[in-house]
Design an enzyme around this catalytic site. Structure first.
Site, short mmCIF file in Angstrom:
data_model
loop_
_atom_site.label_atom_id
_atom_site.label_comp_id
_atom_site.label_asym_id
_atom_site.label_seq_id
_atom_site.Cartn_x
_atom_site.Cartn_y
_atom_site.Cartn_z
N SER A 124 20.49 16.50 55.45
CA SER A 124 20.62 17.95 55.29
C SER A 124 22.03 18.44 55.64
O SER A 124 22.69 17.86 56.51
CB SER A 124 19.62 18.64 56.22
OG SER A 124 19.92 20.01 56.34
N TYR A 149 16.47 20.99 64.17
CA TYR A 149 16.22 20.33 62.87
C TYR A 149 17.47 19.56 62.45
O TYR A 149 17.41 18.38 62.11
CB TYR A 149 15.84 21.36 61.81
CG TYR A 149 15.91 20.82 60.41
CD1 TYR A 149 16.98 21.11 59.58
CD2 TYR A 149 14.92 19.98 59.92
CE1 TYR A 149 17.07 20.59 58.30
CE2 TYR A 149 14.99 19.45 58.64
CZ TYR A 149 16.08 19.76 57.84
OH TYR A 149 16.16 19.23 56.58
N LYS A 153 18.23 15.36 61.96
CA LYS A 153 18.78 14.74 60.74
C LYS A 153 20.04 13.95 61.10
O LYS A 153 20.23 12.82 60.66
CB LYS A 153 19.10 15.81 59.69
CG LYS A 153 17.86 16.39 59.00
CD LYS A 153 17.11 15.33 58.18
CE LYS A 153 15.96 15.94 57.39
NZ LYS A 153 15.21 14.94 56.62
C1 WQD Z 1 18.34 31.02 54.37
C2 WQD Z 1 18.94 32.36 54.78
C3 WQD Z 1 18.16 33.17 56.89
C4 WQD Z 1 14.02 33.94 55.74
C5 WQD Z 1 17.08 25.46 54.83
C6 WQD Z 1 15.90 24.59 55.09
C7 WQD Z 1 16.30 23.30 55.72
C8 WQD Z 1 17.51 22.69 55.10
C9 WQD Z 1 18.64 23.70 55.00
C10 WQD Z 1 17.19 20.86 53.62
C11 WQD Z 1 19.30 32.40 56.25
C12 WQD Z 1 17.75 34.11 55.73
C13 WQD Z 1 15.35 33.56 55.70
C14 WQD Z 1 13.70 35.32 55.90
C15 WQD Z 1 16.03 35.85 55.96
N1 WQD Z 1 17.20 22.18 53.82
N2 WQD Z 1 16.33 34.51 55.80
N3 WQD Z 1 14.72 36.23 56.00
O1 WQD Z 1 17.89 28.19 57.31
O2 WQD Z 1 19.44 27.60 55.39
O3 WQD Z 1 17.51 26.06 56.03
O4 WQD Z 1 18.14 24.80 54.24
O5 WQD Z 1 17.35 20.04 54.44
O6 WQD Z 1 15.20 22.42 55.53
O7 WQD Z 1 15.04 25.25 55.98
O8 WQD Z 1 17.11 28.25 54.89
O9 WQD Z 1 15.65 29.77 53.63
O10 WQD Z 1 15.27 29.52 56.13
O11 WQD Z 1 17.29 30.74 55.31
O12 WQD Z 1 16.93 36.69 56.06
O13 WQD Z 1 12.50 35.73 55.95
O14 WQD Z 1 17.95 33.38 54.56
O15 WQD Z 1 18.57 33.91 58.02
O16 WQD Z 1 20.49 33.16 56.40
P1 WQD Z 1 18.09 27.58 55.98
P2 WQD Z 1 16.23 29.57 54.99
#
Ligand code: WQD
Length: 337
Positions: A124, A149, A153
């Protein structure tokens, strides 16, 4: 090739199973269904018209996994099994360290015992330290992860690097950015357990009326619209990168690492807007406080994967949003009948 996929019933695993099967490979899957359901594999068989061998077991059960590897004799293992929510890992670090590290220790021990010589590992972008300025290249500093997390990784990558060198297992590590969207058929997609942690699944549940509004976790970041930027990549583009990786480990010895993203930043509010345009749905949102573990900017430099793996992205944000909405409309209750 005969390929064994751990976590193959999951969101990303099921899409990899489609891409590999459609390319003519024979797939067997190991999954404990902690974050997936067997119905996903029924759908993969429906899409591909091929039979998928399914083994229900926990990858941390080394004895059972060794038996399966011995019986299946795969040419290559693609290791996707693992817990993957940044938000949840902050709340339950012990669960993440115990599960994610043990899946890799168990798999490597089983591969040693059965003489399996090729591995593709699902890593990741969260392994990149907080201080990196995007676009991230594979040689940028890793570690100093922003959440448990990401640390699991990064630790798995370290374990793999030391072990595969000693065991001479040809290995590719793929560092995923933000997988999003669904297969065009709408038969497989992301089905979060309970309250969605990730942005797109939450948007989808607002769009179909299951959630009243989206909470945007902070709009006071140092970005044009104040919200965090990520590199959203269509899950089928990501799946196709595994095809290239499996072909690469068949021809090359040693270990190599590749970023798998689109290389284009997209903020939370930009994704909301793109989804509204693609789906013709309105997404109500409120601005909330920042989420622990979040990093402001993450997006990839994908040139190494393009040059060395010969892999290209084919799908953009609009197609991701359309395909995600297509999945949600066809499966408002996920895989449940
Ligand atoms: C993205 C953005 C949140 C939910 C993911 C996967 C992880 C890894 C990396 C593969 C952030 C914002 C989110 C919400 C929001 N993938 N958000 N409201 O944290 O980048 O991690 O990609 O390995 O497995 O989890 O993804 O979709 O949780 O968040 O504002 O209800 O959306 O703060 O800025 P993240 P995410």
């Amino acid at each position: 090739m005969n390929i064994l996929l751990t976590g193959g019933a999951g969101y990303i695993g099921s899409h990899i199973a489609v891409a590999l099967t459609d390319a003519g490979h024979r797939i067997s899957i190991v999954d404990n269904f902690v974050n997936s359901v067997p119905e996903a594999i029924v759908r993969v068989e429906k899409i591909t018209g091929k039979n998928i061998v399914l083994h229900k077991t926990d990858v941390t059960d080394r004895e059972d996994l060794t038996r399966i590897l011995h019986d299946e004799k795969p040419d290559c293992v693609i290791h996707c099994a693992g817990l993957k929510s940044v938000g949840e890992s902050v709340k339950k670090p012990l669960k993440y360290y115990r599960n994610n590290i043990n899946t890799t220790l168990s798999l490597l021990e089983s591969m040693k015992e059965t003489g399996i010589e090729r591995l593709v590992f699902s890593s990741s972008a969260t392994v990149y330290g907080e201080d990196n300025i995007p676009p991230f290249t594979e040689t940028m500093p890793k570690g100093r992860c922003a959440n448990p997390y990401g640390w699991t990784k990064w630790m798995q990558e370290q374990i793999i690097e030391d072990v595969v060198k000693q065991l001479k297992i040809s290995t590719v590590i793929l560092r995923y950015f933000n997988p999003t969207g669904a297969h065009k058929s709408g038969l497989i997609g992301e089905e979060p357990n309970g309250l969605p942690n990730n942005l797109m699944p939450y948007i989808l549940q607002v769009a179909d009326g299951r959630r009243e509004h989206l909470t945007v976790f902070g709009d006071d970041y140092n970005t044009p619209d104040g919200t965090c930027r990520r590199d959203y990549i269509h899950v089928m583009d990501l799946a196709e990168a595994h095809l290239k990786a499996a072909e690469y480990v068949e021809k090359n010895k040693g270990l190599d690492v590749f970023n798998i993203g689109r290389g284009i930043p997209c903020s939370v509010l930009e994704l909301v807007k793109a989804f509204e345009e693609a789906s013709e749905q309105t997404i109500k949102y409120e601005i909330g406080s920042r989420r622990d573990g979040d990093v402001q900017d993450i997006w990839a430099d994908t040139s190494k994967a393009e040059e060395v793996l010969g892999w290209q992205v084919h799908r953009g944000i609009n197609e991701m949003c359309q395909d995600a909405w297509n999945w949600q409309k066809k499966n408002p209750a996920g895989y449940a009948k």
